[in-house]
Motif scaffolding. Structure first.
Motif, PDB file in Angstrom:
ATOM      1  N   ARG A   1       0.834  -1.208   0.000  1.00  0.00           N
ATOM      2  CA  ARG A   1       0.000   0.000   0.000  1.00  0.00           C
ATOM      3  C   ARG A   1       0.868   1.259   0.000  1.00  0.00           C
ATOM      4  O   ARG A   1       0.626   2.202  -0.741  1.00  0.00           O
ATOM      5  CB  ARG A   1      -0.928  -0.012   1.217  1.00  0.00           C
ATOM      6  N   SER A   2       1.908   1.257   0.802  1.00  0.00           N
ATOM      7  CA  SER A   2       2.820   2.401   0.867  1.00  0.00           C
ATOM      8  C   SER A   2       3.523   2.625  -0.469  1.00  0.00           C
ATOM      9  O   SER A   2       3.676   3.763  -0.924  1.00  0.00           O
ATOM     10  CB  SER A   2       3.841   2.164   1.979  1.00  0.00           C
TER      11      SER A   2
ATOM     12  N   ASN B   1       0.992   4.160  -2.853  1.00  0.00           N
ATOM     13  CA  ASN B   1       0.693   5.542  -2.474  1.00  0.00           C
ATOM     14  C   ASN B   1       1.860   6.484  -2.753  1.00  0.00           C
ATOM     15  O   ASN B   1       1.670   7.700  -2.824  1.00  0.00           O
ATOM     16  CB  ASN B   1       0.293   5.619  -1.006  1.00  0.00           C
TER      17      ASN B   1
ATOM     18  N   ASN C   1       1.894   9.515  -5.322  1.00  0.00           N
ATOM     19  CA  ASN C   1       1.473  10.885  -5.029  1.00  0.00           C
ATOM     20  C   ASN C   1       2.656  11.848  -4.976  1.00  0.00           C
ATOM     21  O   ASN C   1       2.505  13.035  -5.222  1.00  0.00           O
ATOM     22  CB  ASN C   1       0.704  10.934  -3.706  1.00  0.00           C
TER      23      ASN C   1
ATOM     24  N   SER D   1      -4.196  12.518  -7.394  1.00  0.00           N
ATOM     25  CA  SER D   1      -4.147  11.876  -6.087  1.00  0.00           C
ATOM     26  C   SER D   1      -4.620  10.428  -6.167  1.00  0.00           C
ATOM     27  O   SER D   1      -5.709  10.138  -6.624  1.00  0.00           O
ATOM     28  CB  SER D   1      -5.016  12.649  -5.104  1.00  0.00           C
TER      29      SER D   1
ATOM     30  N   ILE E   1      -4.928   7.229  -3.672  1.00  0.00           N
ATOM     31  CA  ILE E   1      -4.835   6.667  -2.335  1.00  0.00           C
ATOM     32  C   ILE E   1      -5.344   5.236  -2.428  1.00  0.00           C
ATOM     33  O   ILE E   1      -6.518   5.008  -2.693  1.00  0.00           O
ATOM     34  CB  ILE E   1      -5.670   7.462  -1.308  1.00  0.00           C
TER      35      ILE E   1
END
Length: 144
Positions: free
Chosen positions: A113-114, A117, A120, A126, A128
């Protein structure tokens, strides 16, 4: 006063690495919508007492124009885990399978997930990656 034993973790993450990470900038006209569809998959294998878990994520631009789905992000990370057992550790086969098939993925998912993300920071629209209950996702979407 008795000395309490510190609970031992029987599952250890030795390392993780990014095996694949592709990002594609998508130019959309003003009439096109930016709708993302997330898809997760996994693969688990074992060798020499280690557990290798691959998590795959595809983020697809699923907009309102038929037949125009495009990959926005493809990612594959691999975590290397080990079961840490000693003479005090007794695990049933069911407990061991749960550690391998659910706990490893639960530990590895925040790294995936990091990574996604991080797009960005590139100044892109954006993105997320949604917060999900990974245990429920596994239960509802994957046959283990």
């Amino acid at each position: 006063m008795t000395e309490s034993k510190k609970p031992k973790s029987v599952l250890g993450l030795k390392r993780y690495e990014v095996l694949e990470f592709h990002y594609k900038h998508i130019n959309l006209t003003e009439k096109e919508e930016f709708k993302l569809k997330f898809d997760l998959d996994h693969n688990i294998s074992e060798k020499d007492g280690l557990i290798f878990v691959n998590l795959f994520a595809d983020v697809i631009n699923h907009n309102s124009i038929p037949d125009k789905e495009e990959y926005f992000v493809k990612a594959n990370i691999q975590g290397t885990f080990e079961l840490i057992k000693d003479e005090d550790t007794e695990l049933t086969k069911e407990q061991e399978n749960h550690l391998k098939e659910v706990s490893t993925i639960t530990i590895l998912f925040p790294f995936l997930r990091s990574l996604i993300n991080s797009i960005n920071t590139l100044g892109e629209k954006s993105l997320i990656f949604p917060v999900i209950n990974i245990r429920n996702y596994i239960k509802n979407n994957w046959k283990l």
